[in-house]
Design an enzyme around this catalytic site. Structure first.
Site, PDB file in Angstrom:
ATOM      1  N   LYS A  37      22.695  -4.140 -56.023  1.00  0.00           N
ATOM      2  CA  LYS A  37      24.007  -4.795 -56.082  1.00  0.00           C
ATOM      3  C   LYS A  37      24.416  -5.060 -57.524  1.00  0.00           C
ATOM      4  O   LYS A  37      25.529  -4.745 -57.924  1.00  0.00           O
ATOM      5  CB  LYS A  37      23.950  -6.106 -55.286  1.00  0.00           C
ATOM      6  CG  LYS A  37      25.310  -6.727 -55.089  1.00  0.00           C
ATOM      7  CD  LYS A  37      25.208  -8.082 -54.411  1.00  0.00           C
ATOM      8  CE  LYS A  37      24.636  -7.964 -53.023  1.00  0.00           C
ATOM      9  NZ  LYS A  37      25.499  -8.471 -51.969  1.00  0.00           N
ATOM     10  N   ARG A 106      23.903 -14.512 -55.089  1.00  0.00           N
ATOM     11  CA  ARG A 106      23.534 -13.501 -54.088  1.00  0.00           C
ATOM     12  C   ARG A 106      22.273 -12.757 -54.491  1.00  0.00           C
ATOM     13  O   ARG A 106      22.101 -12.395 -55.648  1.00  0.00           O
ATOM     14  CB  ARG A 106      24.644 -12.449 -53.961  1.00  0.00           C
ATOM     15  CG  ARG A 106      25.933 -12.956 -53.381  1.00  0.00           C
ATOM     16  CD  ARG A 106      26.989 -11.856 -53.461  1.00  0.00           C
ATOM     17  NE  ARG A 106      28.300 -12.333 -53.103  1.00  0.00           N
ATOM     18  CZ  ARG A 106      28.799 -12.292 -51.863  1.00  0.00           C
ATOM     19  NH1 ARG A 106      28.087 -11.780 -50.884  1.00  0.00           N
ATOM     20  NH2 ARG A 106      30.001 -12.763 -51.624  1.00  0.00           N
ATOM     21  N   GLY A 115      20.599  -8.330 -44.774  1.00  0.00           N
ATOM     22  CA  GLY A 115      20.408  -9.583 -44.048  1.00  0.00           C
ATOM     23  C   GLY A 115      19.038 -10.219 -44.215  1.00  0.00           C
ATOM     24  O   GLY A 115      18.740 -11.229 -43.602  1.00  0.00           O
ATOM     25  N   MET A 117      17.535 -11.310 -47.138  1.00  0.00           N
ATOM     26  CA  MET A 117      17.368 -12.345 -48.158  1.00  0.00           C
ATOM     27  C   MET A 117      18.613 -13.209 -48.264  1.00  0.00           C
ATOM     28  O   MET A 117      19.602 -12.961 -47.606  1.00  0.00           O
ATOM     29  CB  MET A 117      17.013 -11.696 -49.481  1.00  0.00           C
ATOM     30  CG  MET A 117      15.599 -11.163 -49.458  1.00  0.00           C
ATOM     31  SD  MET A 117      15.160 -10.405 -50.992  1.00  0.00           S
ATOM     32  CE  MET A 117      16.361  -9.150 -51.114  1.00  0.00           C
ATOM     33  N   ARG A 350      27.956   0.701 -52.976  1.00  0.00           N
ATOM     34  CA  ARG A 350      26.676   1.417 -53.096  1.00  0.00           C
ATOM     35  C   ARG A 350      26.834   2.766 -52.406  1.00  0.00           C
ATOM     36  O   ARG A 350      27.758   2.964 -51.612  1.00  0.00           O
ATOM     37  CB  ARG A 350      25.538   0.625 -52.472  1.00  0.00           C
ATOM     38  CG  ARG A 350      25.737   0.450 -51.024  1.00  0.00           C
ATOM     39  CD  ARG A 350      24.675  -0.395 -50.376  1.00  0.00           C
ATOM     40  NE  ARG A 350      25.186  -0.688 -49.045  1.00  0.00           N
ATOM     41  CZ  ARG A 350      24.852  -1.713 -48.315  1.00  0.00           C
ATOM     42  NH1 ARG A 350      24.009  -2.590 -48.761  1.00  0.00           N
ATOM     43  NH2 ARG A 350      25.363  -1.887 -47.121  1.00  0.00           N
ATOM     44  N   HIS A 466       1.840  -0.153 -31.807  1.00  0.00           N
ATOM     45  CA  HIS A 466       0.949   0.893 -31.293  1.00  0.00           C
ATOM     46  C   HIS A 466       1.749   2.037 -30.685  1.00  0.00           C
ATOM     47  O   HIS A 466       1.523   3.221 -30.977  1.00  0.00           O
ATOM     48  CB  HIS A 466       0.014   0.265 -30.250  1.00  0.00           C
ATOM     49  CG  HIS A 466      -0.900   1.241 -29.593  1.00  0.00           C
ATOM     50  ND1 HIS A 466      -0.582   1.873 -28.422  1.00  0.00           N
ATOM     51  CD2 HIS A 466      -2.107   1.725 -29.976  1.00  0.00           C
ATOM     52  CE1 HIS A 466      -1.568   2.694 -28.095  1.00  0.00           C
ATOM     53  NE2 HIS A 466      -2.508   2.617 -29.019  1.00  0.00           N
ATOM     54  N   ARG A 590      -5.845  30.056 -34.974  1.00  0.00           N
ATOM     55  CA  ARG A 590      -7.073  29.418 -34.463  1.00  0.00           C
ATOM     56  C   ARG A 590      -7.595  30.264 -33.307  1.00  0.00           C
ATOM     57  O   ARG A 590      -7.052  30.215 -32.206  1.00  0.00           O
ATOM     58  CB  ARG A 590      -6.760  28.006 -33.973  1.00  0.00           C
ATOM     59  CG  ARG A 590      -6.407  27.004 -35.073  1.00  0.00           C
ATOM     60  CD  ARG A 590      -6.098  25.642 -34.444  1.00  0.00           C
ATOM     61  NE  ARG A 590      -6.111  24.559 -35.401  1.00  0.00           N
ATOM     62  CZ  ARG A 590      -5.011  23.944 -35.857  1.00  0.00           C
ATOM     63  NH1 ARG A 590      -3.823  24.344 -35.466  1.00  0.00           N
ATOM     64  NH2 ARG A 590      -5.104  22.942 -36.710  1.00  0.00           N
ATOM     65  N   SER A 796      -8.068  27.949 -48.039  1.00  0.00           N
ATOM     66  CA  SER A 796      -7.010  27.262 -47.304  1.00  0.00           C
ATOM     67  C   SER A 796      -7.516  25.851 -47.061  1.00  0.00           C
ATOM     68  O   SER A 796      -8.568  25.660 -46.434  1.00  0.00           O
ATOM     69  CB  SER A 796      -6.721  27.984 -45.994  1.00  0.00           C
ATOM     70  OG  SER A 796      -5.707  27.288 -45.309  1.00  0.00           O
ATOM     71  N   THR A 799      -6.707  20.131 -44.345  1.00  0.00           N
ATOM     72  CA  THR A 799      -6.592  18.708 -44.687  1.00  0.00           C
ATOM     73  C   THR A 799      -6.774  17.791 -43.482  1.00  0.00           C
ATOM     74  O   THR A 799      -6.926  16.591 -43.655  1.00  0.00           O
ATOM     75  CB  THR A 799      -5.246  18.431 -45.370  1.00  0.00           C
ATOM     76  OG1 THR A 799      -4.223  19.074 -44.609  1.00  0.00           O
ATOM     77  CG2 THR A 799      -5.240  18.950 -46.795  1.00  0.00           C
ATOM     78  N   ASP A 801      -9.436  18.070 -41.266  1.00  0.00           N
ATOM     79  CA  ASP A 801     -10.855  17.735 -41.346  1.00  0.00           C
ATOM     80  C   ASP A 801     -11.193  17.061 -42.672  1.00  0.00           C
ATOM     81  O   ASP A 801     -12.020  16.149 -42.712  1.00  0.00           O
ATOM     82  CB  ASP A 801     -11.713  18.990 -41.161  1.00  0.00           C
ATOM     83  CG  ASP A 801     -12.016  19.226 -39.691  1.00  0.00           C
ATOM     84  OD1 ASP A 801     -12.509  18.293 -39.050  1.00  0.00           O
ATOM     85  OD2 ASP A 801     -11.732  20.330 -39.196  1.00  0.00           O
ATOM     86  N   CYS A 864      -3.478  24.428 -44.500  1.00  0.00           N
ATOM     87  CA  CYS A 864      -3.102  24.681 -43.111  1.00  0.00           C
ATOM     88  C   CYS A 864      -3.311  23.469 -42.217  1.00  0.00           C
ATOM     89  O   CYS A 864      -3.148  23.546 -41.016  1.00  0.00           O
ATOM     90  CB  CYS A 864      -3.845  25.895 -42.564  1.00  0.00           C
ATOM     91  SG  CYS A 864      -5.632  25.679 -42.532  1.00  0.00           S
ATOM     92  N   TYR A 884       0.999  28.455 -50.969  1.00  0.00           N
ATOM     93  CA  TYR A 884       1.764  28.331 -49.720  1.00  0.00           C
ATOM     94  C   TYR A 884       1.309  27.127 -48.914  1.00  0.00           C
ATOM     95  O   TYR A 884       0.226  26.586 -49.132  1.00  0.00           O
ATOM     96  CB  TYR A 884       1.633  29.610 -48.873  1.00  0.00           C
ATOM     97  CG  TYR A 884       0.258  29.841 -48.288  1.00  0.00           C
ATOM     98  CD1 TYR A 884      -0.100  29.276 -47.068  1.00  0.00           C
ATOM     99  CD2 TYR A 884      -0.683  30.616 -48.957  1.00  0.00           C
ATOM    100  CE1 TYR A 884      -1.363  29.472 -46.527  1.00  0.00           C
ATOM    101  CE2 TYR A 884      -1.947  30.818 -48.422  1.00  0.00           C
ATOM    102  CZ  TYR A 884      -2.280  30.236 -47.209  1.00  0.00           C
ATOM    103  OH  TYR A 884      -3.535  30.422 -46.691  1.00  0.00           O
TER     104      TYR A 884
HETATM  105  C1  PEP Z   1      -7.919  21.339 -40.665  1.00  0.00           C
HETATM  106  O1  PEP Z   1      -9.015  20.839 -40.536  1.00  0.00           O
HETATM  107  O2  PEP Z   1      -7.069  20.898 -41.452  1.00  0.00           O
HETATM  108  C2  PEP Z   1      -7.549  22.497 -39.871  1.00  0.00           C
HETATM  109  C3  PEP Z   1      -6.412  23.121 -40.048  1.00  0.00           C
HETATM  110  O3  PEP Z   1      -8.411  22.834 -38.891  1.00  0.00           O
HETATM  111  P1  PEP Z   1      -8.414  22.175 -37.454  1.00  0.00           P
HETATM  112  O4  PEP Z   1      -7.257  21.241 -37.367  1.00  0.00           O
HETATM  113  O5  PEP Z   1      -8.296  23.305 -36.493  1.00  0.00           O
HETATM  114  O6  PEP Z   1      -9.723  21.515 -37.429  1.00  0.00           O
HETATM  115 MG    MG Z   2     -10.515  21.949 -39.445  1.00  0.00          MG
END
Ligand code: PEP
Ligand code: MG
Length: 912
Positions: A37, A106, A115, A117, A350, A466, A590, A796, A799, A801, A864, A884
């Site tokens: 503001k 203000r 709303g 503060m 704004r 949840h 997979r 690859s 992420t 695991d 991946c 990638y």
């Molecule tokens: C992972 O682990 O990020 C992955 C792509 O393999 P998955 O999810 O099949 O374990």
């Molecule tokens: Mg995995």
């Protein structure tokens, strides 16, 4: 999330000891220091727009106050100096008896927290100055009304008096006079009310309402500072992911009055429609009123266009200012204004919030108007907005019966029969019914019911409840906290404003708006998905304006992005859709998904094999089917890379459930009718049972202990590639080994694979260029990436695991059981399975990229895990220099857009 940079130095270059800034000193880019503001008031002031003079106390002062419990030593004098200057300019003094200057105090944080503060108006009024104001305005009623408003607001927000006490007294005054609206109370009534209000303050606080105007101001400033840390403000910040350490600025602004008669009023306006993006006159006006009256909805506002009939001069001036603001901010602005006796004043502006569709439309409209370029247009939209536009939605033309509204927790449009417990949700959905699970709130026991339901509706809980967290994780539609609904799980019904919804009645919920409807609302596919599917053409004459806007922005993102986008897909159908959506290959196939259905029995035979001959036999059976899978996949992705991952999950996933099987065997035994195969299966199930399958016999470990398994898969890939080549196709297979922890594992599997490939080349006479690489999904793999790169042509990052193993979180268990608590406690603002944890998991990725490339400069790098389609994570992967990202087909457009946004904000790829 905290921002450590010193805003004084980083943004303004102004000296760092200063805490107070006149509106003429700031500008719109100083939001860290002056709040949104304050920064925009300064900007408007500098544009020469009619802003009532004033000054802003910085967020730094607030931070010091909150940290130390006291305002910075220099603040009082600085405020005095700015107040003196303001008084001089206005020709009157704060609270001066005969001609008082009044100010508003203000709040205004960097991010808008509507709303949340505090604000106090009419500071400077006292028993004495109220008379001066009456004289000055020539309106006694107005003066006493302003004074009672001050005591009421001040009492409530600064002195913490229960607001109902004032409201009750106001109601009593109206009843006594037999009137229904405030404006029918006259000066004498309001005078009495002021006496009553002052008494309330005295009784409740044991002190008089302060008559010293400076004391009023100082107390109000502290109250605004304190309001940063109220429970509701903290909760709001957690939900909106606003850092807690920003603090709020305080704006002290000379008062202008919209309640001085019919030639006065107050209103809000948008420079274009925040729902559609179209230009026009959008807003509301309320004659003879102050801003608070509009918010409180005491009287009905009129459409802004009617202001032209009420006060043409102000209307014309407002239209001109709106144009100035749009051209200046180069974006949709929202505005608050007041007209005091025919004089227009700007109280706030704004860059306005807008719907996802309007964001895309406005961005392209502004490009066409020459206000912004395409690079800027790309920054004006987000992947989250695009994702919202891709959900199916309720038909806007349908007749609906809305029965309630909650928080839009997880987008989508879901229709189904109302059920009030998980058991029924599962039972009914098994018999083919679509159900909406309705609960007061959900808990981990509801997980199966949530999975079975089309959507989830709760009457309690916010965006981090949840239900909300789990539903978002599952991509399931969810409306939560619909507080008007009385959910009676015992009687299996809900009641809302007299309407009763029984178990089995159909309801429709809109997770993008939070609206709840009775009955079935028809669902239509999103035109944006129709466009990505190629069923709607952006260039066609009747093309939707939104689709045309999305098309233009996507084209720009594709032109500028450096990251390529691939798909996680394991059948031709998904691969083809992914390709239509813009995938540049498959980043993760997979293969376990190819072992399900009617092939499960063959896999069972493989697992049960007692002898080499039996095992070889079952592998031989599997080979042609695997090969056919790959032929179809390579054909769908012809000319583009396809990364095939060798079998990853623990084998018991292919076997029957231990309990079901045990019961079957026990029953058969009691009938003396044992089945030999079931007995062998049960033995295998017991043998393969693992305490923690996530960390057991899976991934590369399977390939190393089950002879022939991986080589069968490699042979299938190689033969499929050879066949495609013979058919003049262009297969580009990449073979990926999962769950490698050390280079030795990879070397063994690699040697075997190379041997098989050589054999297939020899047998077919086809020259196969198959590359071999690995997933990096264990901390040890990331830590030894330099060694692993010796044996891998690509990495690859898995992420999913990697997040599990870095945090020690079992994803299936933690998300439903305690993530809600973690989110509520602010341990993290978002699940690390949704957005990459940059500091922990991300650090391993960053280091592994460096180490891998140091060993092998042409190492190809991708990701991946689920993060590959998450907007914030895509920016991170761009930044660390991956080649990638790979994600599920539906997220490909989002990844393309965000990769473009990342590339056009980044200052070059010096990370590589
Ligand atoms: C992972 O682990 O990020 C992955 C792509 O393999 P998955 O999810 O099949 O374990
Ligand atoms: Mg995995």
């Amino acid at each position: 999330m905290s921002e450590n940079k010193d805003p004084h130095v980083a943004e303004s270059g102004l000296e760092s000891v200063k805490f107070v800034y006149d509106f003429t000193e700031g500008n719109k880019d100083l939001k860290d220091l002056l709040g949104g503001k304050g920064a925009n008031l300064a900007e408007m002031t500098n544009l020469g727009l009619p802003v009532p003079p004033g000054f802003t106390i910085s967020t730094e002062a607030c931070k010091t106050y909150l940290d130390s419990g006291d305002e910075p030593a220099a603040l009082r004098d600085e405020v005095s100096a700015h107040l003196d200057a303001l008084e001089e300019r206005m020709g009157k003094k704060l609270g001066q008896a005969d001609n008082p200057l009044l100010v508003s105090v203000r709040s205004g944080a960097k991010f808008s927290m509507p709303g949340m503060m505090d604000t106090v108006l009419n500071i400077g009024l006292s028993d004495k100055s109220v008379k001066g104001l009456a004289e000055q305005a020539g309106d006694e009623r107005f003066a006493w009304d302003s004074y009672r408003r001050l005591i009421q607001m001040f009492g409530k927000t600064v002195l913490a008096v229960d607001g109902d006490l004032f409201e009750d007294a106001l109601e009593a005054a109206k009843t006594a006079k037999k009137v229904t609206v405030d404006t029918d109370l006259e000066a004498a009534d309001l005078k009495k009310l002021v006496t009553k209000f002052k008494k309330i303050v005295k009784t409740e606080c044991g002190r008089d309402f302060p008559q010293d105007p400076r004391e009023q101001m100082d107390l109000a400033i502290h109250a605004v500072f304190d309001s940063w840390n109220t429970d509701r403000a903290k909760l709001y910040r957690r939900q909106e992911r606003i850092p807690h350490d920003l603090g709020t600025a305080v704006n002290i602004c000379s008062m202008v009055f919209g309640n001085l008669g019919p030639d006065s009023g107050t209103g809000v306006a948008f420079t274009r429609d925040p729902a559609s993006g179209h230009q026009g006159v959008y807003g509301d006006y309320l004659q003879n009123a102050q801003g608070e009256d509009v918010v409180a909805g005491i009287r009905n506002t009129v459409p802004l266009a009617e202001l032209e009939l009420i006060d043409k001069k102000s209307y014309d001036q407002l239209m001109q200012i709106m144009e100035t603001l749009e051209n200046h901010y180069k974006d949709l602005c929202d505005i608050e204004f007041t007209i005091e006796r025919g004089q227009l004043w700007m109280l706030q502006t704004r860059v306005g919030k807008r719907t996802a569709g309007a964001a895309f439309r406005i961005a392209t409209q502004l490009v066409d108007q020459g206000l912004i370029d395409e690079a800027e247009a790309l920054q004006r939209v987000t992947g989250a907005q695009l994702a919202q536009l891709m959900f199916p939605r309720f038909d806007e033309d349908a007749k609906v019966e809305q029965i309630g509204r909650g928080i839009a927790a997880s987008p989508g449009a879901a229709v189904g029969k109302a059920v009030f417990d998980s058991y029924t949700a599962i039972k009914w959905s098994r018999s083919g019914e679509k159900v909406i699970l309705i609960r007061r709130e959900t808990n981990p026991d509801d997980l199966d019911g949530m999975i079975a339901a089309e959507g989830i509706l709760t009457s309690r809980g916010g965006k981090t409840s949840h239900a909300a967290v789990v539903a978002r994780g599952m991509g399931k539609t969810c409306v939560c906290g619909a507080e008007d609904l009385e959910v009676d799980t015992k009687r299996r019904r809900l009641t809302v404003n007299g309407t009763i919804v029984e178990e089995g009645d159909v309801v429709s919920i809109d997770g993008s708006t939070g609206k709840v409807y009775l009955g079935e609302v028809p669902v239509v596919p999103s035109p944006v998905v129709e466009y990505f599917e190629g069923r709607m053409h952006a260039g066609a004459d009747d093309a939707d304006e939104l689709v045309a806007a999305v098309h233009r922005i996507m084209a720009y993102a594709d032109r500028v992005r450096r990251l390529r986008v691939r798909a996680n897909a394991d059948n031709a159908e998904d691969a083809l859709r992914a390709r239509r959506f813009g995938a540049q290959g498959i980043g993760l196939c997979r293969t376990e998904h190819m072992f399900l259905g009617d092939r499960r029995e063959q896999v069972e035979r493989l697992i049960l094999a007692d002898t080499d001959a039996e095992r070889e036999e079952s592998l031989k059976e599997l080979l042609p089917r695997q090969k056919q899978d790959f032929i179809e996949l390579f054909e769908a992705m012809d000319g583009l890379p396809v990364t095939v991952r060798l079998l990853d999950p623990p084998l018991h996933e292919f076997l029957p459930d231990i309990t079901e099987l045990s019961v079957r065997v026990a029953l058969a035994e009691s009938r003396k009718d044992s089945n030999e195969n079931d007995l062998r299966l049960l033995q295998a199930v017991h043998r393969l049972h693992e305490q923690n399958p996530m960390l057991g016999l899976r991934g590369v470990r399977l390939g190393l202990v089950i002879p022939g398994l991986f080589t069968m898969q490699v042979r299938a890939i190689a033969e499929a590639a050879a066949e495609r080549k013979n058919a003049k196709g262009d297969p580009r297979a990449e073979i990926m080994i999962p769950l490698v922890g050390t280079v030795q594992e990879l070397e063994i599997v690699r040697d075997e694979a190379e041997q098989v490939i050589a054999e297939v080349q020899q047998q077919t006479g086809v020259d196969l260029k198959l590359s071999l690489g690995t997933m990096i999904e264990l901390p040890r793999a990331a830590l030894t990436a330099g060694q692993i790169a010796e044996a891998a042509e690509f990495f690859s990052f898995g992420t999913n695991d990697l997040t599990q193993t870095v945090w020690g979180f079992s994803r299936d268990d933690v998300e439903a059981s305690f993530f809600t608590a973690y989110l509520e406690k602010g341990i993290f603002g978002v699940s690390p399975f949704e957005t990459i944890d940059k500091d922990g998991v991300g650090k391993l990725v960053r280091d592994a990229v460096k180490a891998g490339r140091a060993t092998r400069p042409d190492l190809k790098l991708g990701v991946c895990g689920e993060h590959g389609g998450d907007p914030e994570s895509v920016h991170f992967f761009h930044e660390v220099g991956l080649d990638y990202v790979s994600c599920s087909p539906f997220r490909i457009p989002v990844a393309r857009l965000e990769a473009g946004r990342a590339a056009s904000t980044s200052k070059g790829s010096d990370h590589r």
